[in-house]
Every structure is written in structure tokens, then in C-alpha cells.
Scaffold this motif. Structure first.
Motif, PDB file in Angstrom:
ATOM      1  N   SER A   1       0.824  -1.207   0.000  1.00 47.08           N
ATOM      2  CA  SER A   1       0.000   0.000   0.000  1.00 47.08           C
ATOM      3  C   SER A   1       0.856   1.255   0.000  1.00 47.08           C
ATOM      4  O   SER A   1       0.355   2.363   0.146  1.00 47.08           O
ATOM      5  CB  SER A   1      -0.920   0.009   1.227  1.00 47.08           C
ATOM      6  N   GLY A   2       2.138   1.090  -0.164  1.00 47.82           N
ATOM      7  CA  GLY A   2       3.072   2.209  -0.191  1.00 47.82           C
ATOM      8  C   GLY A   2       4.480   1.680  -0.019  1.00 47.82           C
ATOM      9  O   GLY A   2       4.711   0.476   0.083  1.00 47.82           O
ATOM     10  N   GLY A   3       5.427   2.564   0.012  1.00 49.79           N
ATOM     11  CA  GLY A   3       6.798   2.148   0.215  1.00 49.79           C
ATOM     12  C   GLY A   3       7.395   1.489  -1.012  1.00 49.79           C
ATOM     13  O   GLY A   3       6.831   1.501  -2.105  1.00 49.79           O
ATOM     14  N   THR A   4       8.543   0.862  -0.818  1.00 45.47           N
ATOM     15  CA  THR A   4       9.299   0.312  -1.942  1.00 45.47           C
ATOM     16  C   THR A   4       9.906  -1.030  -1.571  1.00 45.47           C
ATOM     17  O   THR A   4      10.439  -1.201  -0.474  1.00 45.47           O
ATOM     18  CB  THR A   4      10.442   1.268  -2.347  1.00 45.47           C
ATOM     19  N   LEU A   5       9.818  -1.964  -2.516  1.00 44.22           N
ATOM     20  CA  LEU A   5      10.513  -3.242  -2.421  1.00 44.22           C
ATOM     21  C   LEU A   5      11.521  -3.265  -3.558  1.00 44.22           C
ATOM     22  O   LEU A   5      11.142  -3.271  -4.736  1.00 44.22           O
ATOM     23  CB  LEU A   5       9.521  -4.397  -2.540  1.00 44.22           C
ATOM     24  N   ASP A   6      12.803  -3.241  -3.220  1.00 42.73           N
ATOM     25  CA  ASP A   6      13.848  -2.953  -4.200  1.00 42.73           C
ATOM     26  C   ASP A   6      14.725  -4.186  -4.451  1.00 42.73           C
ATOM     27  O   ASP A   6      15.453  -4.628  -3.557  1.00 42.73           O
ATOM     28  CB  ASP A   6      14.712  -1.795  -3.670  1.00 42.73           C
ATOM     29  N   PHE A   7      14.646  -4.734  -5.694  1.00 44.04           N
ATOM     30  CA  PHE A   7      15.486  -5.863  -6.112  1.00 44.04           C
ATOM     31  C   PHE A   7      16.482  -5.416  -7.182  1.00 44.04           C
ATOM     32  O   PHE A   7      16.895  -6.213  -8.030  1.00 44.04           O
ATOM     33  CB  PHE A   7      14.616  -6.986  -6.679  1.00 44.04           C
ATOM     34  N   ARG A   8      16.881  -4.163  -7.189  1.00 43.10           N
ATOM     35  CA  ARG A   8      17.793  -3.676  -8.222  1.00 43.10           C
ATOM     36  C   ARG A   8      19.083  -4.495  -8.282  1.00 43.10           C
ATOM     37  O   ARG A   8      19.729  -4.734  -7.269  1.00 43.10           O
ATOM     38  CB  ARG A   8      18.141  -2.208  -7.955  1.00 43.10           C
ATOM     39  N   PHE A   9      19.399  -4.936  -9.520  1.00 43.39           N
ATOM     40  CA  PHE A   9      20.633  -5.680  -9.800  1.00 43.39           C
ATOM     41  C   PHE A   9      20.740  -6.982  -8.995  1.00 43.39           C
ATOM     42  O   PHE A   9      21.832  -7.504  -8.786  1.00 43.39           O
ATOM     43  CB  PHE A   9      21.871  -4.803  -9.557  1.00 43.39           C
ATOM     44  N   ALA A  10      19.619  -7.489  -8.539  1.00 41.83           N
ATOM     45  CA  ALA A  10      19.622  -8.793  -7.883  1.00 41.83           C
ATOM     46  C   ALA A  10      19.858  -9.885  -8.924  1.00 41.83           C
ATOM     47  O   ALA A  10      19.602  -9.707 -10.115  1.00 41.83           O
ATOM     48  CB  ALA A  10      18.298  -9.030  -7.158  1.00 41.83           C
ATOM     49  N   ALA A  11      20.374 -11.031  -8.477  1.00 42.96           N
ATOM     50  CA  ALA A  11      20.663 -12.151  -9.378  1.00 42.96           C
ATOM     51  C   ALA A  11      19.784 -13.333  -9.005  1.00 42.96           C
ATOM     52  O   ALA A  11      19.830 -13.829  -7.873  1.00 42.96           O
ATOM     53  CB  ALA A  11      22.133 -12.537  -9.292  1.00 42.96           C
ATOM     54  N   PHE A  12      18.984 -13.775  -9.973  1.00 43.91           N
ATOM     55  CA  PHE A  12      18.077 -14.898  -9.756  1.00 43.91           C
ATOM     56  C   PHE A  12      18.582 -16.082 -10.569  1.00 43.91           C
ATOM     57  O   PHE A  12      18.355 -16.177 -11.773  1.00 43.91           O
ATOM     58  CB  PHE A  12      16.655 -14.525 -10.186  1.00 43.91           C
ATOM     59  N   GLY A  13      19.313 -16.982  -9.908  1.00 44.39           N
ATOM     60  CA  GLY A  13      19.892 -18.128 -10.595  1.00 44.39           C
ATOM     61  C   GLY A  13      19.182 -19.416 -10.289  1.00 44.39           C
ATOM     62  O   GLY A  13      19.501 -20.469 -10.844  1.00 44.39           O
ATOM     63  N   GLY A  14      18.209 -19.378  -9.416  1.00 40.79           N
ATOM     64  CA  GLY A  14      17.475 -20.584  -9.047  1.00 40.79           C
ATOM     65  C   GLY A  14      16.486 -20.244  -7.952  1.00 40.79           C
ATOM     66  O   GLY A  14      16.385 -19.112  -7.495  1.00 40.79           O
ATOM     67  N   GLY A  15      15.756 -21.222  -7.523  1.00 43.86           N
ATOM     68  CA  GLY A  15      14.793 -20.993  -6.462  1.00 43.86           C
ATOM     69  C   GLY A  15      13.582 -20.210  -6.937  1.00 43.86           C
ATOM     70  O   GLY A  15      13.353 -20.013  -8.129  1.00 43.86           O
ATOM     71  N   THR A  16      12.812 -19.717  -5.988  1.00 43.57           N
ATOM     72  CA  THR A  16      11.545 -19.079  -6.284  1.00 43.57           C
ATOM     73  C   THR A  16      11.360 -17.825  -5.453  1.00 43.57           C
ATOM     74  O   THR A  16      11.655 -17.815  -4.258  1.00 43.57           O
ATOM     75  CB  THR A  16      10.378 -20.043  -5.978  1.00 43.57           C
ATOM     76  N   VAL A  17      10.879 -16.756  -6.100  1.00 42.11           N
ATOM     77  CA  VAL A  17      10.401 -15.572  -5.402  1.00 42.11           C
ATOM     78  C   VAL A  17       8.909 -15.470  -5.717  1.00 42.11           C
ATOM     79  O   VAL A  17       8.530 -15.293  -6.881  1.00 42.11           O
ATOM     80  CB  VAL A  17      11.150 -14.293  -5.841  1.00 42.11           C
ATOM     81  N   ASP A  18       8.081 -15.597  -4.707  1.00 37.52           N
ATOM     82  CA  ASP A  18       6.647 -15.805  -4.905  1.00 37.52           C
ATOM     83  C   ASP A  18       5.831 -14.616  -4.407  1.00 37.52           C
ATOM     84  O   ASP A  18       5.821 -14.322  -3.215  1.00 37.52           O
ATOM     85  CB  ASP A  18       6.234 -17.078  -4.167  1.00 37.52           C
ATOM     86  N   PHE A  19       5.139 -13.930  -5.356  1.00 33.41           N
ATOM     87  CA  PHE A  19       4.226 -12.833  -5.020  1.00 33.41           C
ATOM     88  C   PHE A  19       2.765 -13.234  -5.276  1.00 33.41           C
ATOM     89  O   PHE A  19       1.915 -12.372  -5.461  1.00 33.41           O
ATOM     90  CB  PHE A  19       4.551 -11.596  -5.872  1.00 33.41           C
ATOM     91  N   SER A  20       2.476 -14.517  -5.301  1.00 30.48           N
ATOM     92  CA  SER A  20       1.119 -14.938  -5.627  1.00 30.48           C
ATOM     93  C   SER A  20       0.115 -14.381  -4.614  1.00 30.48           C
ATOM     94  O   SER A  20       0.379 -14.334  -3.407  1.00 30.48           O
ATOM     95  CB  SER A  20       1.026 -16.463  -5.666  1.00 30.48           C
ATOM     96  N   PHE A  21      -1.031 -13.903  -5.148  1.00 31.40           N
ATOM     97  CA  PHE A  21      -2.122 -13.341  -4.355  1.00 31.40           C
ATOM     98  C   PHE A  21      -1.729 -12.049  -3.623  1.00 31.40           C
ATOM     99  O   PHE A  21      -2.450 -11.608  -2.730  1.00 31.40           O
ATOM    100  CB  PHE A  21      -2.667 -14.351  -3.338  1.00 31.40           C
ATOM    101  N   ALA A  22      -0.601 -11.465  -3.991  1.00 31.90           N
ATOM    102  CA  ALA A  22      -0.215 -10.183  -3.396  1.00 31.90           C
ATOM    103  C   ALA A  22      -1.119  -9.075  -3.927  1.00 31.90           C
ATOM    104  O   ALA A  22      -1.690  -9.171  -5.010  1.00 31.90           O
ATOM    105  CB  ALA A  22       1.240  -9.867  -3.695  1.00 31.90           C
ATOM    106  N   THR A  23      -1.238  -7.999  -3.138  1.00 31.27           N
ATOM    107  CA  THR A  23      -2.087  -6.866  -3.506  1.00 31.27           C
ATOM    108  C   THR A  23      -1.228  -5.622  -3.667  1.00 31.27           C
ATOM    109  O   THR A  23      -0.520  -5.234  -2.721  1.00 31.27           O
ATOM    110  CB  THR A  23      -3.159  -6.618  -2.444  1.00 31.27           C
ATOM    111  N   PHE A  24      -1.287  -5.017  -4.846  1.00 34.15           N
ATOM    112  CA  PHE A  24      -0.509  -3.817  -5.138  1.00 34.15           C
ATOM    113  C   PHE A  24      -1.483  -2.650  -5.351  1.00 34.15           C
ATOM    114  O   PHE A  24      -2.125  -2.552  -6.392  1.00 34.15           O
ATOM    115  CB  PHE A  24       0.339  -4.015  -6.392  1.00 34.15           C
TER     116      PHE A  24
END
Length: 384
Positions: free
Chosen positions: A249-272
């Protein structure tokens, strides 16, 4: 009794020795008499060996008893230190609580068997009710410094996984905690860390350059209000980072220049409904970032200048009624970005200046009714 037993044993050994030498002497040609000196020497030697073995056993048992006493004394001393530190954490004065934080951290280093218990107490302190507003009646003077110190102490123990006092494999439970700042930068999370239902309401909580190499980082149900959660430069290997059902509902979630080489980042059912989620310059070479069934009514999710060479980013069944999802200047050389079965009734999706050298962007069974698209290098779906 010992002397009688020793005498009886000596008598038995003497007779066995005498019989042995007598038999040996009788077998000689011509037979010779038994040499009593040889019998006595053999008996004394056997008794000496038996005595040495018994003395060794006695010394060993005595050592075990002494070590047991020392271990019990150490355990008792550690338990006393734990009690003292716990009492300090509950003190009214912030300076005493700070002393308790450091005492408990030092105890966790010294007491490997109960390290998790000490960590649990520190995490439980962060889960306790907290009023960050200094003007509020419930606010406690110095409380923010105590909480920031706990976070700093935990961070310091997550820097070197190979250190004997590292906490990287331990479990951290911050369920429902309130964060108004703090740094977990360059930390290595290899166990389970839970931020479920936590509130990031102000300040910056940074995970910059952190490594998520296994286990689970759970942010499910977390609320991101006015604060910042910074994952810039973080590395996501195996395991899962879970933001499902989170509220932005505000603020910032910052993944700048992050490296995704495996695994899972899950935002399912999230509300923006506001705020920003930034994947600017992130590199996707494997794994999955999922926004399945997420609802976008405001705010922005941006993958500008990101690189897709593998893995997948999926918005399957997501709903877009507002806000912006951007892929400007992104490079697609592999992997998949999927909007399958998504519903577009508002907001903006843009691929301006993106470069497509492979990979795929799919909109299978998507419904288009009002969202503004900038397709960039990608063909416009027939029903868009």
C-alpha cells in the motif's frame, strides 16, 4: 579387601605359572627341575601388567567423572548467564536491555547446544508490541535503539557462514514484527527466516547483497506501508522467498541488480495498491518469480533494464486494473515472461525499447479490456 584380592590373584597366577614351567621342564630330554625364579618373574610380570591396566581404568574413570563435573559446572554457569541476560532484556531501562542483548548474543556463541534458544529469545523480543511513534503514549524511550541493536547483532552473525559462531543455519522467527529500519546486508540465509505478517512501516530495512542459498525466507502476508525493503544486489540461489498475500500500500521493495539463478520468489495473491517493486537491472538466469493471482490496482512493478536469459517471470491469472508494469530496455535472450489468463482492465504494461533475442512473452487466454500496452519488439496478440 584389596590386599586379600591381590594376594589371591597372585597365588592363582603363581600356580598357573608353576604348572606351565613344570610341563615345559618335564618335556625336556632329560627332564629338568622347575626354576622357581622363572616362575616368580612370570607371576610378578603378570601382576604388574594387571595392576597397570587396573590403574589405567581407574584413572580413565576418574577423568570421566571430573569431566562430567566440569561439564555440569559449565552448564550451570551458562544457565545462570541465560537467566541474567533474560532478566536484563525485561528491564525498564533501555541501557540495561542493551546489555542483555549483548550478553545473550555472547552466550549464544559460547553455548552451541542452546544457541537456537538464545536466538529465539532475541527474535521474540522483536515480535513484542512496539510503538515507533515517539509522541505516542505507548512509546518506550530507547526502544528503537534496542531493537536496532538486536538486528545488528543478528546481521553480524550472518556474515561468514564458515565461522564457528555463525548463525547462518539457524531459524529466525520475526512473525508479526514491526520494522522501522535495520540492516541485514551481506547476510547469508541458509535456514528458515520468517517475516510472515510483519509490518515494514517506516525507514529502510536492507537486505542488500544478501545471499539466499537455501531454506525459506517467508514474507507471506507482510505489509509494506511507507518503508523500504531493500534487496538490491541480493543473490537468490536455491530455496524460496515468499511474498504471497503481501499487501503493498506504499513504500518500496527494491530488487535492483539482484541475481536470480534458481529458487523461487513468490508474489502470488499479493495486492498492489500503491508503492513500487523494482527489478531494475536484475538478472534472471534461472528459477521463477511469480505474480500468480496478484492484484494490481495501483503502484508500479518495474523490470526496466533487466536481463532474461533463463527461468521465468509469471503473471498468470493476475488482475491489472491500475498501476504500471514496465519492461523498458529489458533484454530477452531466454526464459519466459507469462501473462497467461491474466485480466487487463486498466493501468499500463510497457515493453518500450526492450530487446528480444530469444525467450518468450506469452498472453495465452488473457483478457484485454482497458489496459494501455506499449508492445516494443513483441507482436500484438490477436485479441488485444
Amino acid at each position: 579387601m584389596a590386599l586379600i584380592a591381590a594376594g589371591a590373584l597372585g597365588w592363582v597366577i603363581y600356580h598357573y605359572a608353576y604348572d606351565y614351567f613344570a610341563q615345559a621342564a618335564a618335556e625336556q630330554k632329560p627332564p629338568k627341575p622347575v626354576n622357581i625364579n622363572d616362575v616368580l618373574k612370570a607371576a610378578v610380570t603378570a601382576l604388574t601388567l594387571i595392576g597397570a591396566v587396573l590403574a589405567g581404568l581407574y584413572a580413565y574413570r576418574k577423568q570421566l567423572l571430573a569431566e562430567g563435573d566440569a561439564h555440569r559446572a559449565d552448564a550451570s554457569q551458562l544457565a545462570e548467564r541465560y537467566t541474567t541476560a533474560a532478566e536484563q532484556l525485561g528491564h525498564d531501562q533501555a541501557a540495561v536491555r542493551l546489555a542483555g542483548v549483548y550478553a545473550l548474543a555472547r552466550l549464544a556463541d559460547d553455548w552451541a547446544e542452546q544457541r537456537q534458544v538464545c536466538i529465539d529469545v532475541l527474535c521474540a523480543y522483536l515480535r513484542m508490541p512496539y510503538e515507533p511513534d515517539s509522541a505516542a503514549a505507548e512509546h518506550k524511550a530507547g526502544e528503537r535503539e534496542v531493537r536496532q541493536t538486536i538486528i545488528r547483532v543478528i546481521r553480524d552473525h550472518l556474515q561468514e557462514p564458515g565461522a564457528p559462531t555463525a548463525w547462518c543455519e539457524q531459524t529466525f522467527d520475526f512473525t508479526g514484527a514491526i520494522f522501522d529500519g535495520g540492516s541485514f546486508s551481506k547476510s547469508h540465509f541458509r535456514g528458515t527466516v520468517t517475516f510472515a505478517d510483519a509490518t515494514f512501516g517506516g525507514g529502510t530495512v536492507t537486505f542488500a547483497d544478501a545471499a539466499f542459498g537455501g531454506g525459506v525466507a517467508d514474507f507471506s502476508g507482510a505489509t509494506f506501508g511507507d518503508g523500504v525493503a531493500n534487496f538490491s544486489g541480493a543473490t537468490f540461489g536455491d530455496g524460496t522467498v515468499d511474498f504471497s498475500h503481501a499487501e503493498f500500500s506504499g513504500g518500496t521493495l527494491d530488487f535492483r541488480f539482484a541475481a536470480f539463478g534458481g529458487g523461487t520468489v513468490d508474489f502470488s495473491f499479493a495486492t498492489f495498491s500503491d508503492g513500487m517493486v523494482i527489478f531494475y537491472g536484475a538478472a534472471f538466469s534461472g528459477g521463477m518469480v511469480g505474480f500468480r493471482f496478484a492484484a494490481f490496482s495501483g503502484g508500479m512493478v518495474t523490470f526496466d533494464s533487466a536481463t532474461f536469459s533463463g527461468g521465468s517471470v509469471t503473471f498468470d491469472d493476475a488482475t491489472f486494473s491500475g498501476g504500471t508494469v514496465g519492461f523498458r530496455l529489458a533484454t530477452f535472450s531466454g526464459g519466459t515472461v507469462a501473462f497467461d489468463s491474466a485480466t487487463f482492465s486498466g493501468g499500463t504494461v510497457t515493453f518500450d525499447s526492450a530487446m528480444s533475442n530469444g525467450g518468450a512473452v506469452t498472453f495465452d487466454s488473457a483478457e484485454f479490456d482497458g489496459t494501455l500496452f506499449h508492445w516494443g519488439p513483441f507482436p500484438v496478440p490477436a485479441d488485444a
